[in-house]
Design a protein around this motif. Structure first.
Motif, PDB file in Angstrom:
ATOM      1  N   UNK A 106       0.850  -1.139   0.055  1.00 19.24           N
ATOM      2  CA  UNK A 106       0.379   0.191   0.181  1.00 19.24           C
ATOM      3  C   UNK A 106       1.083   1.290   0.271  1.00 19.24           C
ATOM      4  N   UNK A 107       0.734   2.301  -0.943  1.00 22.77           N
ATOM      5  CA  UNK A 107       1.594   3.189  -1.063  1.00 22.77           C
ATOM      6  C   UNK A 107       1.065   4.177   0.094  1.00 22.77           C
ATOM      7  N   UNK A 108       2.162   5.130   0.626  1.00 24.07           N
ATOM      8  CA  UNK A 108       1.203   5.739   1.563  1.00 24.07           C
ATOM      9  C   UNK A 108       0.750   7.174   1.421  1.00 24.07           C
ATOM     10  N   UNK A 109      -0.508   7.073   2.180  1.00 26.23           N
ATOM     11  CA  UNK A 109      -1.588   8.387   1.438  1.00 26.23           C
ATOM     12  C   UNK A 109      -0.319   9.994   1.970  1.00 26.23           C
ATOM     13  N   UNK A 110       0.285   9.945   2.714  1.00 15.90           N
ATOM     14  CA  UNK A 110       0.534  11.130   2.748  1.00 15.90           C
ATOM     15  C   UNK A 110       2.529  10.986   3.452  1.00 15.90           C
ATOM     16  N   UNK A 111       2.778  11.549   2.338  1.00 19.52           N
ATOM     17  CA  UNK A 111       4.708  12.297   2.832  1.00 19.52           C
ATOM     18  C   UNK A 111       4.690  12.756   3.994  1.00 19.52           C
ATOM     19  N   UNK A 112       5.399  13.357   4.702  1.00 18.62           N
ATOM     20  CA  UNK A 112       5.866  14.461   5.333  1.00 18.62           C
ATOM     21  C   UNK A 112       7.260  14.821   4.719  1.00 18.62           C
ATOM     22  N   UNK A 113       7.195  16.091   4.562  1.00 17.58           N
ATOM     23  CA  UNK A 113       8.279  16.749   3.930  1.00 17.58           C
ATOM     24  C   UNK A 113       8.584  17.838   4.969  1.00 17.58           C
ATOM     25  N   UNK A 114       9.590  18.253   5.432  1.00 17.89           N
ATOM     26  CA  UNK A 114      10.059  19.733   5.893  1.00 17.89           C
ATOM     27  C   UNK A 114      11.012  20.526   4.787  1.00 17.89           C
TER      28      UNK A 114
END
Length: 117
Positions: free
Chosen positions: A59-67
């Motif tokens: 399952x692909x992540x729905x949200x990838x946090x990016x700073x």
């Protein structure tokens, strides 16, 4: 009995497909035994295979946090650019600032001289 359709539960369709896969009899004979057409049984089998294949995929992540880092403060060169000028810094440490409206041929000649070309 024309016009009546049998509705099969998910468990019933899985059981019939499992029977067709484990028996040595033909799919057509399993379908007839349950009052189905072979094409329906083949469709159920294909749908179950598709579901199993989809369930096995990661399952692909729905949200990838990016700073992101904060944008750098404007350099003096950028401030000059906003005023209608350009500043060129050469490798030897020389800087040439050209105001808006300067003669392009003159700028080219000055840069060529400084670069030794």
């Amino acid at each position: 009995m024309a016009g009546t359709r049998r509705s099969w539960t998910r468990e019933e369709t899985r059981a019939i497909v499992a029977e067709a896969e484990r028996t040595t009899a033909s799919v057509s004979s399993v379908a007839r035994r349950h009052g189905l057409t072979p094409s329906l049984l083949f469709r159920w089998r294909r749908e179950l295979w598709d579901e199993e294949r989809a369930a096995s995929l990661p399952v692909a992540p729905a949200f990838v946090p990016l700073a992101l880092p904060a944008p750098p403060a404007a350099s003096p060169c950028e401030e000059v650019l906003q005023g209608g000028a350009i500043e060129v810094e050469l490798v030897g440490g020389h800087r040439v600032r050209v105001e808006a409206g300067a003669d392009p041929a003159l700028v080219r000649d000055v840069l060529a001289t400084l670069l030794g070309r």
